[in-house]
Design a protein around this motif. Sequence first.
Motif, PDB file in Angstrom:
ATOM      1  N   TRP A  62      39.126  31.780  34.250  1.00  0.00           N
ATOM      2  CA  TRP A  62      37.594  31.717  33.552  1.00  0.00           C
ATOM      3  C   TRP A  62      37.620  30.421  32.615  1.00  0.00           C
ATOM      4  O   TRP A  62      36.387  30.071  32.599  1.00  0.00           O
ATOM      5  CB  TRP A  62      37.444  33.122  32.797  1.00  0.00           C
ATOM      6  N   PHE A  63      38.746  29.801  32.313  1.00  0.00           N
ATOM      7  CA  PHE A  63      38.557  28.740  31.500  1.00  0.00           C
ATOM      8  C   PHE A  63      39.255  27.312  32.110  1.00  0.00           C
ATOM      9  O   PHE A  63      39.089  26.275  31.539  1.00  0.00           O
ATOM     10  CB  PHE A  63      39.007  28.958  30.011  1.00  0.00           C
ATOM     11  N   ASP A  64      39.491  27.711  33.396  1.00  0.00           N
ATOM     12  CA  ASP A  64      39.971  26.278  34.108  1.00  0.00           C
ATOM     13  C   ASP A  64      39.248  26.284  35.349  1.00  0.00           C
ATOM     14  O   ASP A  64      38.343  25.522  35.737  1.00  0.00           O
ATOM     15  CB  ASP A  64      41.538  26.373  34.389  1.00  0.00           C
ATOM     16  N   GLU A  65      39.345  27.286  36.371  1.00  0.00           N
ATOM     17  CA  GLU A  65      38.832  27.216  37.347  1.00  0.00           C
ATOM     18  C   GLU A  65      37.264  27.282  37.283  1.00  0.00           C
ATOM     19  O   GLU A  65      36.274  26.439  37.898  1.00  0.00           O
ATOM     20  CB  GLU A  65      39.029  28.460  38.478  1.00  0.00           C
ATOM     21  N   ALA A  66      36.563  28.080  36.388  1.00  0.00           N
ATOM     22  CA  ALA A  66      35.031  28.047  36.186  1.00  0.00           C
ATOM     23  C   ALA A  66      34.689  26.951  35.535  1.00  0.00           C
ATOM     24  O   ALA A  66      33.538  26.310  35.903  1.00  0.00           O
ATOM     25  CB  ALA A  66      34.823  29.366  35.341  1.00  0.00           C
ATOM     26  N   VAL A  67      35.585  26.362  34.542  1.00  0.00           N
ATOM     27  CA  VAL A  67      35.003  25.125  33.666  1.00  0.00           C
ATOM     28  C   VAL A  67      35.163  23.903  34.715  1.00  0.00           C
ATOM     29  O   VAL A  67      34.346  22.987  34.681  1.00  0.00           O
ATOM     30  CB  VAL A  67      35.714  25.144  32.451  1.00  0.00           C
ATOM     31  N   LEU A 116      27.336  27.557  24.138  1.00  0.00           N
ATOM     32  CA  LEU A 116      27.094  28.764  24.530  1.00  0.00           C
ATOM     33  C   LEU A 116      26.180  28.914  25.933  1.00  0.00           C
ATOM     34  O   LEU A 116      26.429  29.588  26.848  1.00  0.00           O
ATOM     35  CB  LEU A 116      26.795  29.678  23.637  1.00  0.00           C
ATOM     36  N   ASP A 117      25.248  27.907  25.849  1.00  0.00           N
ATOM     37  CA  ASP A 117      24.346  27.744  27.045  1.00  0.00           C
ATOM     38  C   ASP A 117      24.548  26.704  27.992  1.00  0.00           C
ATOM     39  O   ASP A 117      23.949  26.625  28.818  1.00  0.00           O
ATOM     40  CB  ASP A 117      23.017  27.462  26.112  1.00  0.00           C
ATOM     41  N   ASP A 118      25.877  25.837  27.554  1.00  0.00           N
ATOM     42  CA  ASP A 118      26.225  25.017  28.677  1.00  0.00           C
ATOM     43  C   ASP A 118      26.512  25.817  29.927  1.00  0.00           C
ATOM     44  O   ASP A 118      27.139  26.999  29.846  1.00  0.00           O
ATOM     45  CB  ASP A 118      27.486  24.166  28.252  1.00  0.00           C
ATOM     46  N   VAL A 119      26.290  25.457  31.053  1.00  0.00           N
ATOM     47  CA  VAL A 119      26.672  25.998  32.490  1.00  0.00           C
ATOM     48  C   VAL A 119      28.045  25.591  33.047  1.00  0.00           C
ATOM     49  O   VAL A 119      28.143  24.257  32.964  1.00  0.00           O
ATOM     50  CB  VAL A 119      25.383  25.825  33.396  1.00  0.00           C
ATOM     51  N   VAL A 120      28.727  26.513  33.388  1.00  0.00           N
ATOM     52  CA  VAL A 120      30.125  26.006  34.010  1.00  0.00           C
ATOM     53  C   VAL A 120      29.817  26.751  35.649  1.00  0.00           C
ATOM     54  O   VAL A 120      29.161  27.550  35.947  1.00  0.00           O
ATOM     55  CB  VAL A 120      31.129  27.007  33.618  1.00  0.00           C
ATOM     56  N   SER A 121      30.377  25.859  36.328  1.00  0.00           N
ATOM     57  CA  SER A 121      29.859  26.111  37.976  1.00  0.00           C
ATOM     58  C   SER A 121      30.949  26.226  38.913  1.00  0.00           C
ATOM     59  O   SER A 121      30.745  26.241  39.985  1.00  0.00           O
ATOM     60  CB  SER A 121      29.140  24.840  38.403  1.00  0.00           C
ATOM     61  N   GLY A 122      32.361  26.420  38.302  1.00  0.00           N
ATOM     62  CA  GLY A 122      33.337  26.669  39.291  1.00  0.00           C
ATOM     63  C   GLY A 122      33.620  28.019  39.581  1.00  0.00           C
ATOM     64  O   GLY A 122      34.739  28.267  40.094  1.00  0.00           O
ATOM     65  N   ASN A 123      32.941  28.832  39.296  1.00  0.00           N
ATOM     66  CA  ASN A 123      33.256  30.497  39.329  1.00  0.00           C
ATOM     67  C   ASN A 123      32.470  30.844  40.783  1.00  0.00           C
ATOM     68  O   ASN A 123      31.659  30.296  41.164  1.00  0.00           O
ATOM     69  CB  ASN A 123      32.691  31.357  38.471  1.00  0.00           C
ATOM     70  N   ARG A 124      33.258  31.660  41.283  1.00  0.00           N
ATOM     71  CA  ARG A 124      32.659  32.155  42.718  1.00  0.00           C
ATOM     72  C   ARG A 124      31.420  32.724  42.527  1.00  0.00           C
ATOM     73  O   ARG A 124      30.533  32.979  43.537  1.00  0.00           O
ATOM     74  CB  ARG A 124      33.719  33.130  43.284  1.00  0.00           C
TER      75      ARG A 124
END
Length: 171
Positions: A62-67, A116-124
Amino acid sequence: MEPALFAAPLKSQFEAFLDEHRAGLAASLDGLTEAEARAALVPSRTTLLGLVKHGAFVERVWFDEAVTGRTRAEIGIPATPDESFVLAPSDTIDTVRAEYRAACRDARRATAPLGLDDVVSGNRRGPLPLRWVYLHMLRELAQHCGHADILREQVLAARPGSPAAPGPPSR
């Protein structure tokens, strides 16, 4: 929680709750022998040591792959959550807890510049706001802290001379 936290920015509040749960999961191994930490008390792969190892996995997901968008192979973590519970012969309380603490430290560093509203895009699942990731991780950690409380109670109750019904968890 300290009263000052009540008025803190929401991100700080989320992080305080995450850190409280992170500490609780790591502390589930306190005072255990290696055998107790590896005790298989349920039919699944869930052990106290495995829960903390899985905790490092979910922090990395959640904090490496997703970010960052790096793959699990690039990060060096298992492909599936189930595999993250598998203990290697070299896994010890000290090594697993150290990896978990490193994963938590890396997670804090990865999210420090984000809102908190920043979007992370690396999650499936696709793009997600950091707020959703924090809420998911709170749910994940709370669930696993509950698992750890129950397993730890079973482990401690099995010790020679231990009372049959130990009191409630110390949390």
